[in-house]
Design a protein around this motif. Sequence first.
Motif, short mmCIF file in Angstrom:
data_model
loop_
_atom_site.label_atom_id
_atom_site.label_comp_id
_atom_site.label_asym_id
_atom_site.label_seq_id
_atom_site.Cartn_x
_atom_site.Cartn_y
_atom_site.Cartn_z
N THR A 129 -7.15 -77.60 -0.68
CA THR A 129 -7.28 -76.42 0.19
C THR A 129 -8.27 -75.44 -0.44
N ARG A 162 -0.61 -75.73 -1.07
CA ARG A 162 -1.95 -75.56 -1.61
C ARG A 162 -2.36 -76.79 -2.40
N GLY A 170 -2.87 -80.75 -1.17
CA GLY A 170 -2.60 -79.64 -0.25
C GLY A 170 -2.41 -80.15 1.17
#
Length: 337
Positions: A129, A162, A170
Amino acid sequence: MHVLDGSSGGGQLVRTALSCAAVSGEPFRMRYVRRARSNPGLQAQHCAAIEAVADICDAATEGVEVGSEAFTFEPRVAAEEADEEEPVLGGSTSVEVGTAGSVPLVFDALLPVATALEEPIEASLTGGTDAKWAPPFDYFRHVKLPLLREHGLEAEVSVDRRGFYPRGGGEATLTVHPSEFAPLSLTERGARESLTAYSVAEASLAEDDVAERQAEAAAPDATHEIEYAEADSVGSAVVLAAEYEQSRAGFTGLGDRTTSAEEVGEAAAEAFAEFEDGDAAVDGHLADQLVPILAVAGGEVRAPEVTTHVETVVDLLGEFGYDVTVEDDGDAVVISA
Ligand SMILES: Nc1ncnc2c1ncn2[C@@H]1O[C@H](COP(=O)(O)OP(=O)(O)OP(=O)(O)O)[C@@H](O)[C@H]1O
């Protein structure tokens, strides 16, 4: 079939070609993919973008594997070949971008397609991410999407987990509805209305107040949004999101083992100061990312400079019949379509 030369750029040429093919329904073959890069050919995150867009526009593909320097993408034929129902532009896709390959960059390839959608898209991706050389998740969520929503895009994004370098892992989902873009009118930024530092760090960094320190170094006077997140690898990111009367811009810093929280924040602060000294309406990264949207929506964007990214994307869009021009007015660069 368009025959495209990918040698002058990187993954962004792949993503732009995918968006154009999905919107127009026109097939292409790209050769010399990322030829000038030290690791030429498709990488995992580019294969993931191809897979995601292929799912949405029911494309048949050839040559899509890591290292491949040529591939073919033919929208709207996979279902016909399988003798299934008439293909529909839209639907869901679920793709592993792989280790810390950038999730927001795969989302990027789907945004221009909003203009041609027959049904909504739901794209659920796993990967990075907040990855290097790519927009951090909060840049995508708090800078780019709000700006595009103001120009007609109907889309939402959420993050369940994340993913930082090197393990990634993520999880994020983008939903895009059929949308009608208004022409982009981004020639002036106007007065600044707000400044927010979105600062995230992996949970174990809470004891050292890493997210707070990043935000403080980025902009002590900004609103601070602090987040600690469980993740497979230790990492952090800060995004300074500036909202102006007529535009938005974002400035980022990415943490790693060799960079202090203060240095991460300062990287964002320096980019922000340089932008405010100049005359552009959007930051340089947004400028190159907006070019494919500009092609389908029309309008004008005033960018800090002409980057290779902008030049090569403009050339590639020309192959699909989009007339995008770039003009340097001395203080900034106006990209129009
Ligand atoms: N810090 C950042 N903030 C916002 N956007 C970023 C940032 N760093 C990079 N980007 C954007 O990420 C994109 C990177 O595209 P690019 O083609 O260089 O990379 P790629 O897809 O990883 O492929 P390659 O490995 O060939 O470079 C560009 O649109 C660039 O503006």
